[in-house]
Design an enzyme around this catalytic site. Structure first.
Site, PDB file in Angstrom:
ATOM      1  N   GLU A  37       9.848 -10.028 -47.030  1.00 22.33           N
ATOM      2  CA  GLU A  37       9.956 -11.357 -47.615  1.00 22.33           C
ATOM      3  C   GLU A  37       9.736 -12.336 -46.470  1.00 22.33           C
ATOM      4  O   GLU A  37      10.386 -12.220 -45.422  1.00 22.33           O
ATOM      5  CB  GLU A  37      11.344 -11.597 -48.219  1.00 22.33           C
ATOM      6  N   ARG A 263      18.830   2.080 -43.017  1.00 25.26           N
ATOM      7  CA  ARG A 263      18.274   1.071 -42.126  1.00 25.26           C
ATOM      8  C   ARG A 263      18.797   1.290 -40.706  1.00 25.26           C
ATOM      9  O   ARG A 263      19.794   1.963 -40.489  1.00 25.26           O
ATOM     10  CB  ARG A 263      18.640  -0.320 -42.619  1.00 25.26           C
ATOM     11  N   LYS A 273      19.089 -11.014 -41.145  1.00 26.84           N
ATOM     12  CA  LYS A 273      18.235 -12.199 -41.141  1.00 26.84           C
ATOM     13  C   LYS A 273      19.060 -13.469 -41.205  1.00 26.84           C
ATOM     14  O   LYS A 273      18.708 -14.476 -40.615  1.00 26.84           O
ATOM     15  CB  LYS A 273      17.268 -12.141 -42.334  1.00 26.84           C
TER      16      LYS A 273
END
Length: 571
Positions: A37, A263, A273
């Site tokens: 994104e 992850r 983020k």
RNA sequence: UGGGGAAUAGUUCAACGGUAGAACAGCGGACUCUGACUCCGUUAAUCUAGGUUCGAAUCCUAGUUCCCCAGCCA
């Protein structure tokens, strides 16, 4: 199967699955995708995903798409789109002509939503956000159906079209799938497909006033592109039933499968983020490419070679267990690559002047230095020796402990590629600080070896006082003090010494040519460095990528501020 | 008291019913004109309890612990 193949089996569960699918003839070509994104910069955690997706495609002769998951215009920006493309390329991957955006599919996605409405599988809900939340139930209690759940297809269609037409304000209505408000899986309690967002989209501008949710857009985008293996992180595991529900209830051209892996987490590092954005926005760092940032842009500026990132990712593997990788493993990969590629130079970070008393005033001479000890093709260079030199302050101790091999009163050491010198006298200022060393040299040791075979315990790096140039050197330590920083309270954990600026470092002249080239270099006995973009003619700036392994620091128990160091000492 | 996952050396990952192995970290040593690199050696693990089996990290049962999910974020 050949011996080589037998010795190198699928290295992780994802590759096992892909191999099995290929063996079973379920697909002709493997197609994966990396779906960022564009709401921030890519970081080392993304590198794991990029290497996985592009790597699998490459290894199995398939392809990997770069697809921007641009379904939320309130958070996404063109700057991020550009940065992401730049960073993926830098990491070493090429999507060829397969550059896509979820927004490319907005019209198709919309038409499919109308199909769902006509099939009685989606409805427009007028509930307020508050009521929707209240009726969703909790983790242990089922939700309640919306009072608008049983509208007719006609009414839903009319409302949905008017949502698209922009007749309603943000938040007034949403389109929801009609699945099961009683499901134990909250993602199946009538998830939102579309929300009203009067916002300008980086690509579609203001043509849309409704935007699809991640869940609604992602799987169908995969299906449109013919993705075979849709690889994502663990937190999407319980979205998979929804992913499949859409693909089963919409006439899509293919049915991809979603697989989830853990992850990346790193010690002393936050890969969130939200937090990274805040570090930038609130000025805790100089920008997304601050060399202390775990972003690809930051690592690049710091001098980390992309090969090191790829090798690191290869070594940590891919699995489903949550884990935290020791940052030392990353540093090791960086050193490993740089040790092979970086030329050697001498630079004195914290200069201490020494005067060779028996070296003739005004005389200088040139000596040969090798550029890379393991690579003769790197050649040699000349370095200039003279009466006045600088050595590293840390390489002198007036009252050394027994294991200290370096310079101290009366001690003889070698100056690399030059001569043996002996410290004869210590000069101090009024404050009692050592400001200069008076030494003598042995002319017979020219080049660095004594004809009589005597040895010294240490070899020091040095530069000529006259023939060296000034530079600024930036030393980086971890941004956070804690090995496992808390993302919800990161500010309290910031390392005050994460950046240390040395303004009076001295470089051998050969470094001046590096100037603005991004070539990595090893400052002997110090670490790997690379010129920073802030360098200007006459004012060089170097970043320390990573220090050399320092056994002495461990032996001496020297305090390391913040840490390049990793790995807790065993008790 | 809901749903979904995961548990193997200090860390990360292998072992896919048949000798528990690697990398990083650690420790010891060799080498060295970088206390680097390299090389050699070495410490160190199957969450627990039952069961199946000639044989279990792997299969079964019951537990324990940890992670994720209640955005109109992704």
């Amino acid at each position: 199967m050949s011996v080589a193949e037998a010795a190198a089996p699928g290295r992780d569960f994802i590759r096992d699955i892909v191999q099995a699918d290929l063996d079973a003839g379920r697909y002709e070509t493997v197609v994966t995708r990396f779906p960022p994104e564009p709401n921030g910069y890519l970081h080392i955690g993304h590198a794991k995903s990029i290497c996985l997706n592009f790597g699998v495609a490459e290894e199995f002769g398939g392809r990997c798409h770069l697809r921007f998951d641009d379904t939320n215009p309130t958070k996404e920006e063109q700057e991020y789109i550009d940065a992401i493309e730049r960073d993926v390329r830098w990491l070493g991957f090429d999507w060829g002509k397969h550059l896509y955006h979820a927004s490319d599919y907005f019209e198709q996605l919309y038409q499919w939503a109308e199909d769902l409405i006509r099939d009685g599988k989606a409805y427009v809900d007028d509930q307020s956000q508050h009521d929707m939340r209240a009726n969703r139930g909790t983790l242990t209690e089922p939700g309640r159906n919306s009072p608008f759940r049983d509208r007719t297809a006609e009414e839903n269609l009319d409302l949905f079209r008017r949502m698209r037409a922009g007749e309603f304000p943000n938040g007034a209505r949403v389109l929801r799938a009609k699945i099961d408000m009683g499901s134990g899986n909250i993602n199946l309690r009538d998830p939102v497909l579309y929300r009203i967002l009067h916002a300008t989209h980086p690509r579609t501008g203001s043509t849309w006033s409704i935007y699809p949710s991640y869940d609604y857009a992602h799987g169908q985008s995969d299906a449109i592109e013919g993705i075979t293996h849709s690889i994502c992180t663990l937190e999407f595991e319980d979205h998979r039933p929804l992913y499949d529900w859409f693909l089963d209830n919409i006439k899509v051209p293919s049915h991809p499968h979603q697989y989830e892996f853990a992850r990346l987490n790193l010690t002393y590092t936050i890969l969130s983020k939200r937090v990274l954005t805040q570090l930038v926005r609130d000025g805790y760092v100089s920008g997304w490419d601050d060399p202390r940032m775990p972003t690809l842009a930051g690592l690049r500026r710091r001098g980390v070679p992309p090969e090191a990132l790829r090798e690191f990712v290869r070594r940590i593997g891919v699995a489903k267990a949550n884990s935290v990788v020791d940052i030392g493993m990353f540093e090791h990969a960086v050193r490993e690559v740089l040790n092979k590629t970086a030329q050697r130079r001498m630079a004195v970070l914290r200069p201490l002047k020494i005067v060779i008393e028996n070296y003739p005033e005004g005389q200088t001479e040139e000596l040969d230095a090798v550029n890379h000890p393991d690579d003769p093709t790197a050649g040699t260079r000349k370095i200039r020796f003279g009466r006045e030199l600088y050595v590293e302050r840390d390489d002198f101790m007036e009252n050394p402990p027994k294991k200290f091999f370096r310079l101290s009163p009366g001690k003889e050491v070698r100056l690399r590629y030059a001569y043996f010198v002996t410290c004869r006298e210590v000069v101090k200022n009024a404050a009692g600080e050592v400001v200069e060393l008076r030494c003598t040299y042995d002319p017979a040791t020219r080049g660095g070896n004594a004809p009589d075979g005597r040895k010294v315990q240490a070899t020091l790096h040095w530069v000529s006082a006259k023939d060296s140039g000034p530079a600024e050197i930036r030393l980086y330590n971890s941004l956070f003090l804690s090995p496992s920083p808390d993302p919800t309270n990161f500010a309290a954990d910031l390392n005050p010494n994460s950046l240390e600026v040395l303004t009076d470092a001295r470089l051998e002249p050969a470094l001046a040519v590096l100037g603005n080239s991004p070539e990595p270099v090893q400052f002997e006995r110090q670490g790997y460095f690379c010129p920073d973009q802030d360098s200007k003619p006459g004012k060089l700036v170097f970043n320390r990528t990573v220090g050399l392994r320092d056994t002495w620091a461990k032996v001496s128990g020297a305090t390391v501020s913040g840490a390049n160091v990793s790995g807790a000492k065993g008790a």
